[in-house]
Design a protein around this motif. Structure first.
Motif, PDB file in Angstrom:
ATOM      1  N   LEU A  64       0.898  -1.257  -0.019  1.00  0.00           N
ATOM      2  CA  LEU A  64       0.074   0.139   0.231  1.00  0.00           C
ATOM      3  C   LEU A  64       0.838   1.312   0.068  1.00  0.00           C
ATOM      4  O   LEU A  64       0.513   2.099  -0.664  1.00  0.00           O
ATOM      5  CB  LEU A  64      -1.012  -0.090   1.275  1.00  0.00           C
ATOM      6  CG  LEU A  64      -1.798   1.270   1.393  1.00  0.00           C
ATOM      7  CD1 LEU A  64      -2.702   1.571  -0.073  1.00  0.00           C
ATOM      8  CD2 LEU A  64      -2.597   1.085   2.677  1.00  0.00           C
ATOM      9  N   ASP A  65       1.829   1.548   0.887  1.00  0.00           N
ATOM     10  CA  ASP A  65       2.641   2.330   0.996  1.00  0.00           C
ATOM     11  C   ASP A  65       3.569   2.442  -0.576  1.00  0.00           C
ATOM     12  O   ASP A  65       3.792   3.724  -1.133  1.00  0.00           O
ATOM     13  CB  ASP A  65       3.886   2.266   1.952  1.00  0.00           C
ATOM     14  CG  ASP A  65       3.034   2.290   3.509  1.00  0.00           C
ATOM     15  OD1 ASP A  65       2.264   2.967   3.482  1.00  0.00           O
ATOM     16  OD2 ASP A  65       3.902   1.993   4.282  1.00  0.00           O
ATOM     17  N   TYR A  67       2.342   1.547  -3.520  1.00  0.00           N
ATOM     18  CA  TYR A  67       1.343   2.090  -4.478  1.00  0.00           C
ATOM     19  C   TYR A  67       1.268   3.422  -4.282  1.00  0.00           C
ATOM     20  O   TYR A  67       1.418   4.270  -5.276  1.00  0.00           O
ATOM     21  CB  TYR A  67       0.192   1.241  -4.155  1.00  0.00           C
ATOM     22  CG  TYR A  67      -0.943   1.801  -5.127  1.00  0.00           C
ATOM     23  CD1 TYR A  67      -1.231   1.296  -6.521  1.00  0.00           C
ATOM     24  CD2 TYR A  67      -1.686   2.768  -4.640  1.00  0.00           C
ATOM     25  CE1 TYR A  67      -2.033   1.815  -7.210  1.00  0.00           C
ATOM     26  CE2 TYR A  67      -2.934   3.359  -5.320  1.00  0.00           C
ATOM     27  CZ  TYR A  67      -2.954   2.656  -6.724  1.00  0.00           C
ATOM     28  OH  TYR A  67      -3.943   3.287  -7.592  1.00  0.00           O
ATOM     29  N   THR A  68       0.964   3.983  -2.804  1.00  0.00           N
ATOM     30  CA  THR A  68       0.761   5.588  -2.676  1.00  0.00           C
ATOM     31  C   THR A  68       1.875   6.605  -3.026  1.00  0.00           C
ATOM     32  O   THR A  68       1.794   7.348  -3.891  1.00  0.00           O
ATOM     33  CB  THR A  68       0.518   5.625  -1.280  1.00  0.00           C
ATOM     34  OG1 THR A  68      -0.708   4.705  -0.950  1.00  0.00           O
ATOM     35  CG2 THR A  68       0.166   6.993  -1.122  1.00  0.00           C
ATOM     36  N   SER A  69       2.948   5.862  -3.065  1.00  0.00           N
ATOM     37  CA  SER A  69       4.354   6.633  -3.318  1.00  0.00           C
ATOM     38  C   SER A  69       4.325   6.596  -4.884  1.00  0.00           C
ATOM     39  O   SER A  69       4.541   7.798  -5.289  1.00  0.00           O
ATOM     40  CB  SER A  69       5.627   5.964  -2.731  1.00  0.00           C
ATOM     41  OG  SER A  69       6.760   6.668  -3.417  1.00  0.00           O
ATOM     42  N   LEU A  71       1.958   6.332  -6.763  1.00  0.00           N
ATOM     43  CA  LEU A  71       0.938   7.173  -7.507  1.00  0.00           C
ATOM     44  C   LEU A  71       1.059   8.769  -7.421  1.00  0.00           C
ATOM     45  O   LEU A  71       0.898   9.506  -8.111  1.00  0.00           O
ATOM     46  CB  LEU A  71      -0.326   6.993  -6.573  1.00  0.00           C
ATOM     47  CG  LEU A  71      -1.713   7.612  -6.839  1.00  0.00           C
ATOM     48  CD1 LEU A  71      -2.339   7.210  -8.224  1.00  0.00           C
ATOM     49  CD2 LEU A  71      -2.677   7.152  -5.731  1.00  0.00           C
ATOM     50  N   ARG A  72       1.579   9.196  -6.210  1.00  0.00           N
ATOM     51  CA  ARG A  72       2.129  10.469  -5.943  1.00  0.00           C
ATOM     52  C   ARG A  72       3.070  10.967  -6.977  1.00  0.00           C
ATOM     53  O   ARG A  72       3.377  12.145  -7.769  1.00  0.00           O
ATOM     54  CB  ARG A  72       2.500  10.562  -4.561  1.00  0.00           C
ATOM     55  CG  ARG A  72       1.701  10.642  -3.524  1.00  0.00           C
ATOM     56  CD  ARG A  72       2.315  11.164  -2.150  1.00  0.00           C
ATOM     57  NE  ARG A  72       0.963  11.011  -1.209  1.00  0.00           N
ATOM     58  CZ  ARG A  72       1.208  10.436  -0.019  1.00  0.00           C
ATOM     59  NH1 ARG A  72       2.369  10.211   0.320  1.00  0.00           N
ATOM     60  NH2 ARG A  72       0.172  10.434   0.696  1.00  0.00           N
ATOM     61  N   ALA A  79       1.068   3.550 -11.029  1.00  0.00           N
ATOM     62  CA  ALA A  79       0.731   3.163  -9.748  1.00  0.00           C
ATOM     63  C   ALA A  79       0.140   1.834 -10.014  1.00  0.00           C
ATOM     64  O   ALA A  79       0.487   0.781  -9.188  1.00  0.00           O
ATOM     65  CB  ALA A  79      -0.190   4.069  -8.789  1.00  0.00           C
ATOM     66  N   LEU A 106      -7.678  -0.911  -4.633  1.00  0.00           N
ATOM     67  CA  LEU A 106      -7.102   0.224  -5.092  1.00  0.00           C
ATOM     68  C   LEU A 106      -7.616   0.510  -6.476  1.00  0.00           C
ATOM     69  O   LEU A 106      -7.636   1.610  -7.008  1.00  0.00           O
ATOM     70  CB  LEU A 106      -5.528   0.074  -4.957  1.00  0.00           C
ATOM     71  CG  LEU A 106      -5.374  -0.051  -3.425  1.00  0.00           C
ATOM     72  CD1 LEU A 106      -3.682  -0.253  -3.762  1.00  0.00           C
ATOM     73  CD2 LEU A 106      -5.249   1.360  -3.024  1.00  0.00           C
ATOM     74  N   ASP A 110      -9.125   3.983  -7.406  1.00  0.00           N
ATOM     75  CA  ASP A 110      -8.655   4.961  -8.357  1.00  0.00           C
ATOM     76  C   ASP A 110      -8.954   4.922  -9.706  1.00  0.00           C
ATOM     77  O   ASP A 110      -8.339   5.578 -10.524  1.00  0.00           O
ATOM     78  CB  ASP A 110      -7.199   4.775  -8.205  1.00  0.00           C
ATOM     79  CG  ASP A 110      -6.449   5.303  -6.740  1.00  0.00           C
ATOM     80  OD1 ASP A 110      -7.538   5.772  -6.033  1.00  0.00           O
ATOM     81  OD2 ASP A 110      -5.541   4.856  -6.269  1.00  0.00           O
ATOM     82  N   ASN A 161      -5.243   3.150   6.787  1.00  0.00           N
ATOM     83  CA  ASN A 161      -4.854   4.479   6.975  1.00  0.00           C
ATOM     84  C   ASN A 161      -3.212   4.346   7.131  1.00  0.00           C
ATOM     85  O   ASN A 161      -2.758   3.679   7.871  1.00  0.00           O
ATOM     86  CB  ASN A 161      -5.491   5.179   8.206  1.00  0.00           C
ATOM     87  CG  ASN A 161      -6.850   5.324   8.028  1.00  0.00           C
ATOM     88  OD1 ASN A 161      -7.596   5.414   6.782  1.00  0.00           O
ATOM     89  ND2 ASN A 161      -7.526   5.794   8.759  1.00  0.00           N
ATOM     90  N   ARG A 162      -2.748   5.327   6.556  1.00  0.00           N
ATOM     91  CA  ARG A 162      -1.087   5.380   6.500  1.00  0.00           C
ATOM     92  C   ARG A 162      -0.739   6.603   6.753  1.00  0.00           C
ATOM     93  O   ARG A 162      -1.420   7.839   6.446  1.00  0.00           O
ATOM     94  CB  ARG A 162      -0.525   4.816   5.370  1.00  0.00           C
ATOM     95  CG  ARG A 162      -0.901   3.424   4.989  1.00  0.00           C
ATOM     96  CD  ARG A 162      -0.583   2.419   5.949  1.00  0.00           C
ATOM     97  NE  ARG A 162       0.781   1.915   5.882  1.00  0.00           N
ATOM     98  CZ  ARG A 162       1.342   1.589   7.025  1.00  0.00           C
ATOM     99  NH1 ARG A 162       0.781   1.415   8.143  1.00  0.00           N
ATOM    100  NH2 ARG A 162       2.634   1.353   6.895  1.00  0.00           N
TER     101      ARG A 162
END
Length: 163
Positions: A64-65, A67-69, A71-72, A79, A106, A110, A161-162
């Motif tokens: 998840l972390d 993917y989020t990184s 994505l940003r 992502a 996700l 998204d 939640n991260r």
């Protein structure tokens, strides 16, 4: 913190960071970490005697972390590539199902198409509550996102939640 002669609060710094245009990298950086790679690491942890909670943290939450990184840094299409390669079995039915659930969740959130491996009906657990204390299990049954609930995995609204 002092920024160009003015003292900014933490809130002001965060607001400025969120509204500032992102730095444009000189070269395109692709996907650095994948679900498949994290599944391999989770499998090694399980083989070394660690429990499923460790597998959840270092497999699912790390993915998840990652993917989020990604994505940003590179947007939705990049992502989604975090999940392009099917993760090999970890030795845990629960973790294998959780990797599929995370990809499906996700993708739905998204707006991208989940990979075929994530929709495999064999990737299913039976009533697993990863990192959910017994006192919160009713909440997890109620709040668990569809992709997790459908695969027999129950998490609270805070589980993904991260910081």
């Amino acid at each position: 913190m002092v920024f160009q002669g003015e003292v900014l609060s933490i809130g002001a710094l965060l607001e400025r960071a969120q509204t500032a245009p992102g730095a444009v990298p000189r070269t395109r950086v692709g996907v650095r970490h994948t679900a498949a790679g994290n599944a391999t690491l989770a499998a090694a942890l399980l083989s070394a005697g660690d429990d499923l909670e460790v597998g959840w943290r270092f497999g699912i939450l790390q993915t998840l972390d990652d993917y989020t990184s990604t994505l940003r840094r590179g947007g939705v299409q990049l992502a989604a590539e975090v999940f392009a390669t099917e993760p090999a079995p970890t030795g845990s039915v629960q973790l294998d199902a959780a990797f599929a659930a995370l990809a499906d969740h996700l993708a739905e959130r998204d707006g991208w198409t989940p990979p075929a491996w994530a929709l495999d009906p064999a990737r299913r657990a039976e009533g697993w509550f990863p990192a959910v204390p017994a006192i919160f299990r009713d909440e997890a049954k109620q709040d668990s996102p569809r992709a997790f609930r459908q695969r027999g995995i129950f998490i609270t609204g805070r589980s993904l939640n991260r910081a």
